[in-house]
Design an enzyme around this catalytic site. Structure first.
Site, PDB file in Angstrom:
ATOM      1  N   HIS A 122      28.182  42.046  25.683  1.00  0.00           N
ATOM      2  CA  HIS A 122      26.834  41.115  25.640  1.00  0.00           C
ATOM      3  C   HIS A 122      25.368  41.615  25.776  1.00  0.00           C
ATOM      4  O   HIS A 122      24.444  41.584  25.236  1.00  0.00           O
ATOM      5  CB  HIS A 122      26.905  39.878  26.472  1.00  0.00           C
ATOM      6  CG  HIS A 122      27.663  38.712  25.975  1.00  0.00           C
ATOM      7  ND1 HIS A 122      27.359  38.245  24.821  1.00  0.00           N
ATOM      8  CD2 HIS A 122      28.734  38.112  26.429  1.00  0.00           C
ATOM      9  CE1 HIS A 122      28.196  36.960  24.558  1.00  0.00           C
ATOM     10  NE2 HIS A 122      28.961  37.053  25.662  1.00  0.00           N
ATOM     11  N   GLN A 163      32.861  40.324  27.698  1.00  0.00           N
ATOM     12  CA  GLN A 163      31.640  40.083  28.216  1.00  0.00           C
ATOM     13  C   GLN A 163      30.807  41.472  28.376  1.00  0.00           C
ATOM     14  O   GLN A 163      29.462  41.117  28.482  1.00  0.00           O
ATOM     15  CB  GLN A 163      31.836  39.547  29.648  1.00  0.00           C
ATOM     16  CG  GLN A 163      32.333  38.165  29.620  1.00  0.00           C
ATOM     17  CD  GLN A 163      31.479  37.142  28.629  1.00  0.00           C
ATOM     18  OE1 GLN A 163      30.227  37.098  28.964  1.00  0.00           O
ATOM     19  NE2 GLN A 163      32.092  36.673  27.496  1.00  0.00           N
ATOM     20  N   HIS A 177       8.028  -5.484  51.592  1.00  0.00           N
ATOM     21  CA  HIS A 177       9.136  -5.600  51.234  1.00  0.00           C
ATOM     22  C   HIS A 177       9.886  -6.656  52.030  1.00  0.00           C
ATOM     23  O   HIS A 177      10.713  -7.108  51.203  1.00  0.00           O
ATOM     24  CB  HIS A 177       9.910  -4.304  51.623  1.00  0.00           C
ATOM     25  CG  HIS A 177       9.486  -3.070  50.835  1.00  0.00           C
ATOM     26  ND1 HIS A 177       8.339  -2.444  50.450  1.00  0.00           N
ATOM     27  CD2 HIS A 177      10.399  -2.305  50.066  1.00  0.00           C
ATOM     28  CE1 HIS A 177       8.367  -1.560  49.666  1.00  0.00           C
ATOM     29  NE2 HIS A 177       9.503  -1.404  49.192  1.00  0.00           N
ATOM     30  N   ASP A 230      34.390  30.497  23.820  1.00  0.00           N
ATOM     31  CA  ASP A 230      32.983  30.937  23.267  1.00  0.00           C
ATOM     32  C   ASP A 230      32.698  30.061  21.963  1.00  0.00           C
ATOM     33  O   ASP A 230      31.723  29.741  21.439  1.00  0.00           O
ATOM     34  CB  ASP A 230      32.860  32.314  23.095  1.00  0.00           C
ATOM     35  CG  ASP A 230      32.278  33.019  24.090  1.00  0.00           C
ATOM     36  OD1 ASP A 230      32.002  32.344  25.013  1.00  0.00           O
ATOM     37  OD2 ASP A 230      32.449  34.256  24.481  1.00  0.00           O
ATOM     38  N   GLU A 240      30.513  32.839  35.959  1.00  0.00           N
ATOM     39  CA  GLU A 240      30.225  32.108  34.884  1.00  0.00           C
ATOM     40  C   GLU A 240      31.775  31.708  34.055  1.00  0.00           C
ATOM     41  O   GLU A 240      32.053  30.617  33.741  1.00  0.00           O
ATOM     42  CB  GLU A 240      29.471  32.748  33.853  1.00  0.00           C
ATOM     43  CG  GLU A 240      29.201  31.962  32.409  1.00  0.00           C
ATOM     44  CD  GLU A 240      28.539  32.675  31.433  1.00  0.00           C
ATOM     45  OE1 GLU A 240      28.352  34.151  31.429  1.00  0.00           O
ATOM     46  OE2 GLU A 240      28.049  32.300  30.648  1.00  0.00           O
ATOM     47  N   HIS A 241      32.520  32.965  33.929  1.00  0.00           N
ATOM     48  CA  HIS A 241      33.809  32.641  33.224  1.00  0.00           C
ATOM     49  C   HIS A 241      34.770  33.138  34.192  1.00  0.00           C
ATOM     50  O   HIS A 241      34.421  34.399  34.678  1.00  0.00           O
ATOM     51  CB  HIS A 241      33.932  33.561  31.868  1.00  0.00           C
ATOM     52  CG  HIS A 241      32.867  33.118  30.872  1.00  0.00           C
ATOM     53  ND1 HIS A 241      31.749  33.983  30.734  1.00  0.00           N
ATOM     54  CD2 HIS A 241      32.863  32.167  29.915  1.00  0.00           C
ATOM     55  CE1 HIS A 241      31.022  33.462  29.763  1.00  0.00           C
ATOM     56  NE2 HIS A 241      31.697  32.198  29.313  1.00  0.00           N
TER      57      HIS A 241
END
Ligand code: NAG
Ligand code: NAG
Ligand code: NAG
Ligand code: NAG
Ligand code: NAG
Ligand code: NAG
Ligand code: NAG
Ligand code: NAG
Length: 865
Positions: A692, A689, A851, A792, A758-759
């Protein structure tokens, strides 16, 4: 105040660290340094007499850059990698400029992020590009330094007039009127000046080196040129033309520096006044004689030159023992003083004797003040402890008074990690949950701060508006500009896509086919076979059924990497969901083509078209539609901050009527490891990661590991990181990444849920049992044989996942992202009888008579039958 013109020089051109010639009066120099020794040596020689702008892109380590700043460099010019490695907490953004080849505005802003550092565009050959850029920026931009591949007066003046700072080789600068080859410095300086007077002269404030105003005069380009040439105060008199100050009175001025105020309508001349003073009335200034410290200094200096025999001051100058005793006595009295007035009285006495000491040694207040300014430039703070002899006892006063904040503690831990590894080992900062405060742990888990949305919105909003208004034409223009794909003539590629655009090696086709099939299978299984039907009361049937979103836009980022996986992760579920129109968007390559992998995937998912555009312009085109781009109902997919911002803007615009998947941020991973974890696997997962981007973050939670086990992981991280091609990026990411040491699995999971990664990777024994404890996470990877990379690409799960803590409330992309649910109710007569009275009562409470009547009218009909 930044420089107006920067003379670029070489060490060999400096004498005692100073320039000669007209450029000396700019008060600034620019040069490229090769190593830290050379830089510090230069800074010591210039002391604080000039502002130094140093290109430090050749310096290998960040510590070297910090040392250069610490030694008093005004501004350092760094490259992108270095910028991201500098610690934003200790960094004064005014003192850093980003070295760039100045290609596109987007690139520059992206690399600067939320820092307001300056921009140094090097070797500019197309000055039109830079000036267009400065115009667009308007007045409020960080300092922009421009060095030219072919420096000339016209280009330099243009940049200066727009508020840029031309960087010009010292040898090209002249104080003579323009002639071929040389640049008239006065002309470039004054190009940016504005006169608010009918006679076109420039208001000029003359001050001494302490900044005390001496008087107000006027200048013209010609008088500035003369001043720079002669190194003395020359002005433009409204009556008499050029005015060489002091020619008739003898009260001349030595020129120190020329600069201009912020809106460039007032010149500032810093001078050393000779003779009686500035004013024709023989006072120091046109506002009267000096007062305060300046007056004291003037008196002391004249006493030193000719002290009346036997005067007290003469004794002080002569008797260093007496002066020392007085300084100590006054210092001690100042320390005893408690009342305001008493403190002022004693401080004045101390300053008197201190200044006497200075003047005796030929040191001026200006020297002292320059020294103070220099100390203010220190990056590494001195501890400020007093020497032993001045302390009452060795303990009391040295204690730190303030309770350190979590952020300060974190800073210290980082420094400690760095100190422990002077070699610059790539390592995560350690925290121990059993020793460090809870607040410190939570602070350490904070994501690196996001770029300022204001700056991004300022770029994104006009692009969106432009595409909305001018459609294809605007879209193509942006693609030509940002992707450099100038040969592109149509922004869209419509299906059926020609075979020739998807030529791929068989092994890539096979890999895509396998992944495609897995993703398809997993998403197909998420399909709801039949609607949900519930009879809530006899005769009251409620149903829920799903329908695909008709038109979806899938954004596949381009840039540095080819991302067929993202095309699949977005396109396959859309296909499985049955979306009628699938539009893919991806920035084209510079030759105008799309990567064949993406065309192949587009073909396989049955996409209607591929939009050949990226960034905010692609999002706008899909949100609003253009002549050739189909409008969509929902936009999905990851992207850089421009894409993310554009998605937020269009989803917020009711006239676009478009949805988005989720807010996106930099990638992140959290690995939980216990003693059964393989150090090499843990390290590899963390790094996958970290590569990235520099704003990615990785977190390791270590459950009850021994020091040896922790060190084994750290050693692997450093070893594997250094072997990676993207080691610079990894280094940046690791810099804000942490290791948390905890005692138990419960503690680990609790912190992981707070972070909401996230992971989430579980490298622990009985990993699948821990899944029950997961409350917040995008996607979980269970056990040592499940690296995050399989998710991924190929396992089948989606890799479009919530980041930045949004896993607390969002799911990753899944089939549900491509469908919506519709509900229906179906009542029998009996059903309405059952539920009707409740409806009527609530409608009455809410005073919605129509109504109520919609029910009562039906019930009345039933009873009348
Ligand atoms: C630093 O650079 C200067 C000039 O390039 C060179 O003379 C000197 O030897 C270098 N010093 C070190 C320590 O590399
Ligand atoms: C930035 O400069 C450093 C030190 O010279 C170098 O190692 C690095 O590769 C440079 N990065 C870029 C993006 O030019
Ligand atoms: C500067 O640009 C010119 C062309 O514009 C090029 O020939 C030259 O090599 C460049 N110099 C550097 C140092 O990049
Ligand atoms: C200003 O100071 C000078 C000497 O420093 C003195 O001769 C003169 O009288 C003073 N003028 C005023 C207006 O105080
Ligand atoms: C300093 O004092 C000594 C002794 O008191 C005397 O001899 C000498 O002349 C004095 N010097 C000056 C510059 O006043
Ligand atoms: C969303 O729209 C509102 C109202 O028009 C506006 O105030 C807000 O700034 C918008 N937000 C974004 C992210 O564009
Ligand atoms: C993965 O994410 C994509 C969008 O990014 C989505 O279309 C797909 O349905 C997701 N797959 C799964 C299995 O959640
Ligand atoms: C509505 O309910 C009635 C009776 O329960 C049933 O016969 C009819 O098929 C239902 N209609 C729909 C559209 O579900």
């Amino acid at each position: 105040m930044s420089a107006l013109v920067l003379p670029a020089t070489k060490l060999s051109e400096l004498k005692d660290g100073l320039l000669s010639g007209p450029a000396a009066f700019l008060g600034s120099i620019f040069l490229s340094v090769q190593n830290v020794t050379e830089a510090v040596d230069l800074l010591q020689r210039t002391t604080s007499r000039v502002s130094t702008y140093l290109d430090v892109t050749a310096l290998e380590s960040i510590e070297d850059i910090t040392t250069v700043l610490d030694a008093g460099a005004t501004t350092v010019i760094v490259n992108n990698t270095q910028l991201h490695q500098l610690d934003p907490k200790t960094l004064d953004q005014d003192r850093v400029a980003l070295w760039t080849t100045g290609v596109t505005k987007e690139e520059i802003i992206e690399s600067i992020g939320d820092k307001s550092v300056g921009i140094f565009t090097s070797n500019v050959s197309d000055v039109a590009f830079v000036t267009a850029w400065l115009k667009e920026y308007g007045e409020e931009h960080p300092p922009v330094y421009v060095s030219f591949s072919n420096p000339n007066e016209e280009d330099a003046a243009q940049v200066s007039a727009l508020g840029g700072i031309p960087v010009l080789p010292i040898a090209s600068l002249s104080s003579e009127p323009s002639s071929t080859g040389s640049i008239n410095l006065a002309k470039v300086l004054m190009a940016g000046a504005k006169s608010d007077r009918p006679d076109g002269l420039f208001t000029t404030l003359v001050v001494d080196e302490r900044g005390t105003a001496l008087g107000l005069v006027y200048s013209s380009e010609k008088s500035v040129q003369e001043s720079l040439k002669l190194g003395r105060g020359v002005y433009q008199s409204r009556k008499r033309g050029l005015w060489y100050k002091g020619d008739s009175s003898g009260d001349t001025q030595e020129l120190v520096r020329v600069s201009m105020d912020c809106d460039r309508d007032c010149l500032l001349f810093v001078v050393r006044q000779k003779g009686r003073g500035f004013c024709h009335l023989a006072t120091s200034t046109c506002f009267g004689n000096y007062s305060g410290l300046s007056r004291l200094q003037k008196t002391l200096q004249s006493r030193k030159a000719s002290a009346p025999e036997g005067s007290y001051t003469a004794r002080l100058f002569n008797d260093s023992q007496l002066l020392k005793a007085k300084i100590m006595e006054e210092a001690s009295e100042l320390c005893e003083a408690t009342e305001k007035e008493h403190i002022a009285f004693e401080a004045a006495d101390l300053l008197y004797f201190a200044l006497t000491k200075c003047v005796a040694a030929g040191v001026s207040i200006e020297d002292v003040e320059r020294n103070l300014d220099m100390k203010a430039l220190k990056v590494k703070r001195r501890p400020g402890n007093a020497k032993e002899q001045w302390l009452p006892s060795a303990s009391e006063d040295t204690k730190e008074l303030a309770i350190p904040t979590p952020a300060a503690i974190i800073q210290k831990s980082k420094e400690a990690s760095a100190a422990a590894d002077p070699s610059g080992k790539i390592t995560l900062t350690r925290y121990d949950a059993s020793k460090d405060d809870r607040a410190v742990i939570i602070e350490a888990l904070k994501r690196p701060s996001q770029r300022s949305t204001e700056k991004i919105m300022g770029i994104v909003n006009p692009i969106i508006k432009d595409v909305q208004e001018r459609g294809d034409k605007a879209l193509l223009e942006y693609t030509h500009k940002f992707e450099k794909a100038t040969s592109l003539t149509s922004p869209v590629l419509k299906a059926p896509f020609p075979e020739s655009l998807m030529q791929l090696p068989p092994e890539t086709i096979e890999a895509i086919d396998i992944s495609f099939e897995n993703i398809r299978k997993f998403h197909a299984a998420q399909k709801e076979e039949r609607p949900l039907v519930v009879e809530t009361m006899p005769g009251v049937v409620c149903t829920r059924f799903s329908r695909p979103i008709e038109r979806v836009g899938c954004y596949v980022p381009g840039g540095t990497a080819v991302l067929p996986s993202t095309a699949m992760m977005l396109g396959v579920p859309a296909m499985v969901a049955g979306c009628e129109k699938i539009v893919l968007a991806s920035p084209p390559r510079a030759d105008g083509s799309v990567t064949p992998e993406i065309v192949y995937v587009a073909h396989k998912v049955g996409a209607e078209s591929i939009v050949l555009a990226g960034g905010a312009q692609a999002i706008a085109a899909m949100a609003y539609g253009t002549e050739s781009v189909s409008k969509v109902d929902k936009i999905l997919g990851p992207g850089n901050q421009f894409v993310t911002a554009a998605k937020m803007v269009v989803s917020n615009d009711t006239s676009a009527a478009v949805g988005i998947d989720m807010p996106a941020g930099p990638s992140e991973v959290l690995v939980i490891a216990d003693e059964t974890a393989e150090p090499a696997f843990v390290a590899a997962d963390l790094l996958s990661q970290a590569e990235h981007g520099v704003d990615s973050q990785v977190v390791l939670i270590a459950i009850d590991l021994t020091t040896e086990q922790l060190e084994a992981i750290e050693t692997e991280v450093d070893k594997q990181a250094n072997a990676l091609p993207r080691v610079d990026i990894v280094r940046g990411a690791i810099d804000h990444s942490v290791t948390l040491i905890v005692k138990s699995l419960q503690e680990a999971m609790e912190l992981s849920n707070v972070y909401a990664p996230e992971h989430l990777i579980l490298q622990i024994k009985d990993a699948e049992k821990a899944v029950g404890l997961v409350k917040n996470a995008g996607s979980v990877f269970i056990g040592k044989w499940t690296p995050e990379s399989v998710g991924d690409y190929s396992a089948g799960v989606n890799h479009s996942l919530p980041t930045y803590g949004y896993a607390r409330q969002y799911s990753g992309v899944n089939l549900g992202s491509y469908i919506k649910h519709i509900t229906a109710s179906n009542l029998t007569e009996q059903g309405l009888k059952e539920v009707g009275p409740a409806v009527m009562q609530l409608a009455k409470v809410e005073e919605l008579e129509a109504h109520r009547r919609a029910v009562s009218i039906r019930l009345a009909m039933m009873s009348s039958k």
